[in-house]
Design an enzyme around this catalytic site. Structure first.
Site, short mmCIF file in Angstrom:
data_model
loop_
_atom_site.label_atom_id
_atom_site.label_comp_id
_atom_site.label_asym_id
_atom_site.label_seq_id
_atom_site.Cartn_x
_atom_site.Cartn_y
_atom_site.Cartn_z
N ARG A 55 33.71 33.68 36.02
CA ARG A 55 33.06 33.35 34.75
C ARG A 55 34.26 33.08 33.62
O ARG A 55 34.33 32.15 33.01
CB ARG A 55 32.25 34.60 34.14
N THR A 56 35.43 34.06 33.51
CA THR A 56 36.27 33.82 32.38
C THR A 56 37.25 32.45 32.65
O THR A 56 37.23 31.66 31.76
CB THR A 56 37.28 35.02 32.30
N LYS A 84 56.95 32.98 45.51
CA LYS A 84 58.30 32.80 46.05
C LYS A 84 59.04 33.68 45.26
O LYS A 84 60.63 33.77 45.15
CB LYS A 84 58.84 31.36 45.88
N ARG A 105 45.03 35.65 33.20
CA ARG A 105 44.61 36.84 33.68
C ARG A 105 45.76 37.57 34.60
O ARG A 105 46.26 36.98 35.66
CB ARG A 105 43.33 36.91 34.32
N HIS A 133 40.03 43.16 27.86
CA HIS A 133 39.53 41.94 28.01
C HIS A 133 38.80 41.40 26.90
O HIS A 133 37.63 41.30 26.56
CB HIS A 133 38.20 42.18 29.34
N1 CP Z 1 33.24 39.23 33.13
C1 CP Z 1 34.26 38.63 33.93
O1 CP Z 1 35.50 39.01 33.72
O2 CP Z 1 34.06 37.95 35.10
P1 CP Z 1 35.14 37.23 35.83
O3 CP Z 1 35.81 38.34 36.45
O4 CP Z 1 34.21 36.40 36.84
O5 CP Z 1 36.19 36.45 35.14
#
Ligand code: CP
Length: 309
Positions: A55-56, A84, A105, A133
């Site tokens: 999603r993110t 590397k 991320r 998040h």
């Molecule tokens: N909600 C969320 O962070 O989903 P993902 O891990 O798929 O990005």
């Protein structure tokens, strides 16, 4: 070289007034998307995901494309020069030459803050370990506003892995700054909300809250039930994960005691904690929550790039 531009590492980086402005922009984007379709023409977003995501990452990419911009990036550390031995700081500094804004991320808590020191473009935290998040929270706030009609006077139940669930930490931090909130933390003893959230947010903002391990005993009073999966990737011990993973399974039987206008949220991915039979219940909002996340990411990109439409 030090990053002096505005970034989003933690939901605390934005005031409630700024968050409300983002919500207004997102609502405007929903009502007249054509107005924004070229807003980021000529701009490039880099998505650097050192940890898995559906999603993110894709919602950031869809957000930039819907704003008329373009996207580069990688979806796993193994396909980058991290493999590397390159440091995250060097990677971010290099990508700063190719992009106008970065969404990243990383499994290490605080990695985006450290990485941002050596670049001059905005960095957005798309999840750092079990910590924060913030862009999930932006989407969650829009979901709550659109689906309950308000961002005040709500009893919110957070259920599942409250220790490692970074979406919960950020959402508690944001909602705690709105009026009249009342929180119910539902978790096994091993996965309780961390003390730093209790001290830094709940006590700081004087928010009434309770803790329980029984969802059945509190579901009747909730306006929002925010379910989370047990975060397998943060456990050191497989046996502990196996013991706790199915601790809560929300099904229609449990929901018969809930309010008719309850909203059920989940950041997804779901594993077993919400039975599939709940998906057709009108109170289930976890799929539309994904759509709201994209609109808030569009609003965020515009804000950090200082683009006014
Ligand atoms: N909600 C969320 O962070 O989903 P993902 O891990 O798929 O990005």
């Amino acid at each position: 070289m030090e990053n002096k531009v505005r970034c989003l590492f933690d939901i605390d980086d934005f005031s409630i007034e700024e968050i409300n402005e983002l919500i207004s922009t997102a609502e405007d984007i929903i009502s007249q998307p054509q107005k924004y379709q070229n807003a980021c023409a000529g701009k490039r977003l880099a998505t650097l995901f050192f940890e898995p995501s559906t999603r993110t990452r894709l919602s950031f990419e869809a957000a930039m494309i819907d704003l008329g911009g373009s996207v580069i990036g990688f979806s796993e550390a193994s396909s980058s020069s991290t493999q590397k031995g390159e440091s995250v700081t060097d990677t971010i500094r290099v990508v700063g030459s190719f992009a106008d804004i970065i969404a990243m991320r990383h499994p290490k808590e605080g990695a985006p803050v450290a990485a941002a020191r050596k670049t001059i473009i905005p960095i957005i935290n798309g999840g750092d370990g079990g910590h924060n998040h913030p862009t999930q929270t932006l989407g969650d706030l829009l979901t709550i506003k659109k689906e309950t009609g308000r961002l005040e006077n709500l009893t919110v139940g957070f259920c599942g892995d409250l220790t490692f669930g970074r979406t919960i930490h950020s959402l508690v931090n944001a909602l705690g700054r709105y009026k009249g909130m009342n929180f119910v933390f539902i978790s096994p003893a091993e996965l309780k909300i961390p003390d730093y959230i209790k001290e830094g947010v709940l006590q700081n903002y004087n928010i009434p809250y309770m803790e329980t391990n029984r969802i059945e005993s509190v579901i009747t009073n909730l306006d929002i039930l925010y379910m989370t999966r047990v975060q397998k990737e943060r456990f050191f011990n497989e046996a502990d994960y196996m013991r706790l993973r199915d601790y809560y399974i929300l099904d229609l039987e449990k929901l018969q005691f809930a309010k008719k206008d309850l909203i059920i949220m989940h950041p997804l991915p779901r594993v077993n904690e919400i039975a599939v039979e709940v998906d057709d219940d009108p109170r289930a909002k976890y799929f539309i929550q994904v759509d709201y996340g994209k609109y808030m990411r569009m609003a965020l990109i515009l804000k950090l790039l200082n683009i006014e439409v």
